[in-house]
Design a protein around this motif. Structure first.
Motif, mmCIF file in Angstrom:
data_model
loop_
_atom_site.group_PDB
_atom_site.id
_atom_site.type_symbol
_atom_site.label_atom_id
_atom_site.label_comp_id
_atom_site.label_asym_id
_atom_site.label_seq_id
_atom_site.Cartn_x
_atom_site.Cartn_y
_atom_site.Cartn_z
ATOM 1 N N LYS A 170 0.923 -1.129 0.027
ATOM 2 C CA LYS A 170 0.001 0.162 -0.089
ATOM 3 C C LYS A 170 0.725 1.432 -0.038
ATOM 4 O O LYS A 170 0.884 2.061 -0.814
ATOM 5 C CB LYS A 170 -0.896 -0.077 1.324
ATOM 6 N N SER A 185 3.163 1.446 -3.232
ATOM 7 C CA SER A 185 2.479 2.006 -4.612
ATOM 8 C C SER A 185 1.973 3.364 -4.398
ATOM 9 O O SER A 185 1.966 4.027 -5.517
ATOM 10 C CB SER A 185 1.238 0.902 -4.755
ATOM 11 N N GLY A 195 1.171 5.357 -7.631
ATOM 12 C CA GLY A 195 0.286 4.555 -8.387
ATOM 13 C C GLY A 195 1.009 3.554 -9.486
ATOM 14 O O GLY A 195 2.224 4.054 -9.888
ATOM 15 N N ARG A 221 -4.700 2.598 -12.810
ATOM 16 C CA ARG A 221 -3.121 3.025 -11.805
ATOM 17 C C ARG A 221 -3.719 2.696 -10.460
ATOM 18 O O ARG A 221 -4.506 3.578 -9.844
ATOM 19 C CB ARG A 221 -2.932 4.479 -12.358
ATOM 20 N N LEU A 222 -3.138 1.702 -9.915
ATOM 21 C CA LEU A 222 -3.517 1.166 -8.624
ATOM 22 C C LEU A 222 -2.533 1.613 -7.503
ATOM 23 O O LEU A 222 -1.279 1.721 -7.796
ATOM 24 C CB LEU A 222 -3.793 -0.260 -8.513
ATOM 25 N N GLN A 223 -3.096 2.133 -6.505
ATOM 26 C CA GLN A 223 -2.359 2.467 -5.140
ATOM 27 C C GLN A 223 -3.146 2.291 -3.999
ATOM 28 O O GLN A 223 -4.134 1.788 -4.132
ATOM 29 C CB GLN A 223 -1.758 3.720 -5.262
ATOM 30 N N ALA A 251 -4.165 -1.527 -4.526
ATOM 31 C CA ALA A 251 -2.948 -2.304 -5.108
ATOM 32 C C ALA A 251 -3.021 -3.559 -4.439
ATOM 33 O O ALA A 251 -2.410 -4.579 -5.050
ATOM 34 C CB ALA A 251 -1.731 -1.643 -4.725
ATOM 35 N N PHE A 285 2.609 -7.219 -11.571
ATOM 36 C CA PHE A 285 2.546 -5.950 -10.642
ATOM 37 C C PHE A 285 3.952 -5.374 -10.492
ATOM 38 O O PHE A 285 4.404 -4.148 -10.512
ATOM 39 C CB PHE A 285 1.834 -6.443 -9.360
#
Length: 591
Positions: free
Chosen positions: A276, A279, A284, A308-310, A314, A339
């Motif tokens: 977490k 990212s 992200g 775009r994941l964070q 994520a 990832f």
């Protein structure tokens, strides 16, 4: 208010302390440790080019001391810098005391390579360089003494093997839904990161958590400083090598060595929270999905296409088991590799490298996330390690998974066992320091060309019929291998390979760097058979000129390159076609 006027009551915004050096084109963190706390002069990177930094007058002296000129970039001419008037600072230079010999300044300012998280997405990203708060970042690290589980330290002229462990231990707010409640954590995600001797390539080998293997007895340091040996366990899940029964990361390192034959130098461990914060620190991580995902367990809900994941998203992405493939842990490993590859690319992107805020956030998140062994338990040691990897191209970093099969002993498939047909050659390549990608090696190419004729003659010795194992006669000598190599090899040949006419003749009169098998022309079929059994390279074969008698034995001298019975000295030069892999420089859509 500016940084100086805030005084001791408030901390200075780290982003305000980064200054663009016009000579190098890089941001630098400008700190003056000689000034009283709360009164450190700071030059903001937001000021216009050519504007002089106004330095406060010193209460002791009206003059500002002269500082060293920043180094000029070798790739571009140095810009003209006007000579300052007496009592003024040059453009972009701070006031403050500087020791004339420069040694104090060098101790205060450390060029740090930003690392953290897991080896795969932090150490390879080690080309990030910055001046960081040295003692502060040291304090962020957590260090575990694993005794002799590792080598104690990597060497510059040798391959580097680091075990990256992601544990399912709960920590941090918002992680209540993950992992087992009250559990000390398991080795949930494990990657053996092998860096080649010449630092041109790396292989990241994922080890499935549900792999059935043996865990050796593990000497473990207790909180009170005493040592306790935790008994070994046969035929159990790999992930119980950490946390369970009081096992520490050193036990996971020992388990990996027994499983793969590869000695680990160091370990790095993170938990759920690391995904977490890391990212989020890079703004992200881009991912691509071939289809929509709505996983009730992980709470991952995404449409097809790029995202775009964070933060929480994520973590849900790398934890989901029901969104991709056949919903197994093996397919989750593939998702995690994709990832991590994307995070690697993001860390080495221009947007991250040129952003002071991302720089500082990444350094904080990385060091706060890490638990490491004492061999790399400081920012200085991590920096030295990262410096070994900073020039590596991502196209030469390959993620793969240790090949496995469903456990044949189970009706309901829950665990896996090694697929030896694929695992053995893959592990041989890693032990032999052979890249899974095509790496251009000019020196090796020149050497191969020069030795082409010699190699052709040697290879010709391997062409022809093979004798049956029971007809192979050989005397075994130890000429540089580990102690007891001749006797252990003899037992292995006789009991495991059917070479019943082998004999142990003890230590050789002289030590050899390389193992050597000497034989007569009429023993060539025996030599080929023994070379196949032991994994001897063609260069280890030496044929005489005269035939031998019918009961004369060949002579096998184990050299310094001999690692143990059953460990081939030649590695395949190409990985099996059926192994799973993800190349770090390529974006792949999860499906």
């Amino acid at each position: 208010m500016d940084a100086q006027s805030r005084g001791r009551a408030e901390e200075i915004d780290p982003a305000d302390q980064w200054v663009l050096n016009p000579r190098t084109g890089h941001y630098e963190l400008q700190l003056d440790h000689s000034a009283p706390q709360g009164q450190r002069p700071v030059t903001s990177p937001r000021r216009s080019r050519g504007t002089r930094a106004e330095a406060p007058a010193s209460p002791k002296s009206p003059k500002s001391p002269k500082g060293p000129k920043p180094p000029a970039s070798p790739d571009s001419p140095s810009p003209a810098v006007p000579k300052p008037r007496r009592g003024e600072n040059p453009p972009g230079r701070r006031s403050g005391r500087t020791r004339k010999d420069g040694s104090g300044r060098n101790r205060r300012r450390r060029l740090m390579v930003v690392t953290g998280g897991t080896l795969a997405f932090l150490l390879v990203g080690g080309s990030l360089g910055a001046y960081l708060y040295y003692n502060h970042l040291n304090g962020n690290l957590r260090v575990t003494d694993v005794g002799d589980a590792g080598t104690g330290g990597f060497k510059k002229d040798q391959p580097i093997n680091i075990l990256v462990i992601g544990t399912d231990k709960r920590s941090g707010a918002g992680n209540e839904g993950y992992g087992d409640s009250g559990s000390p954590g398991h080795a949930d995600t494990t990657i053996l990161f092998h860096v080649s001797k010449d630092r041109s390539n790396a292989t990241a080998l994922s080890i499935p958590r549900d792999l059935i293997t043996n865990i050796p007895a593990c000497p473990t340091k207790q909180p009170d400083g005493t040592m306790k040996t935790i008994p070994g366990q046969k035929a159990t899940r790999f992930n119980t090598s950490l946390g369970q029964e009081g096992r520490d990361p050193g036990c996971t390192m020992r388990t990996v060595k027994e499983l793969t034959g590869i000695t680990v130098d160091h370990f790095m461990m993170v938990d759920f929270n690391a995904v977490k914060v890391l990212s989020s620190a890079v703004g992200g991580v881009p991912v691509c999905l071939e289809k929509a995902v709505d996983d009730e367990d992980s709470k991952l809900k995404l449409g097809p296409g790029e995202h775009r994941l964070q933060g929480e998203q994520a973590l849900a992405f790398v934890r989901t088991r029901h969104a991709f493939g056949n919903e197994s842990d093996l397919d989750r490993i593939k998702t995690q590799q994709q990832f991590l590859s994307s995070m690697l690319r993001e860390m080495k992107s221009k947007e991250t490298l040129t952003s002071p805020k991302k720089f500082f956030s990444l350094a904080e998140a990385a060091t706060k996330s890490l638990t490491v062994d004492s061999g790399i338990g400081s920012i200085e040691k991590l920096t030295n390690l990262a410096g070994e990897l900073k020039s590596m191209n991502l196209k030469n970093v390959t993620f793969t998974t240790l090949p496995v099969l469903d456990n044949p002993a189970e009706k309901v498939k829950a665990t896996v066992v090694l697929n030896n047909a694929l695992a053995d050659p893959l592990l041989q390549m890693i032990r032999g320091d052979v890249s899974l990608t095509e790496v251009e090696k000019k020196e090796q190419a020149a050497k191969d060309a020069a030795d082409a004729e010699t190699r052709a003659k040697q290879d010709a010795l391997m062409q022809g019929p093979r004798a049956a194992a029971r007809d192979v006669r050989v005397d075994v000598y130890n000429g540089g291998g580990p102690a007891g190599s001749a006797s252990t090899t003899l037992a292995w040949l006789q009991n495991g390979k059917g070479v019943t006419k082998a004999s142990n003749l003890g230590n050789a009169p002289a030590k050899l760097d390389a193992t050597l098998l000497e034989f007569a022309p009429n023993q060539a079929d025996q030599a080929r058979a023994l070379a196949d059994i032991m994994g001897l390279p063609a260069s280890a074969l030496k044929m005489g000129t005269a035939d031998a008698g019918p009961r004369t034995a060949m002579k096998l001298t184990l050299g310094a390159d001999f690692k143990g019975a059953g460990i081939p000295m030649t590695a395949p030069q190409k990985a099996p076609d059926d192994i799973q892999r993800v190349e770090a420089d390529k974006a792949v859509c999860a499906k």
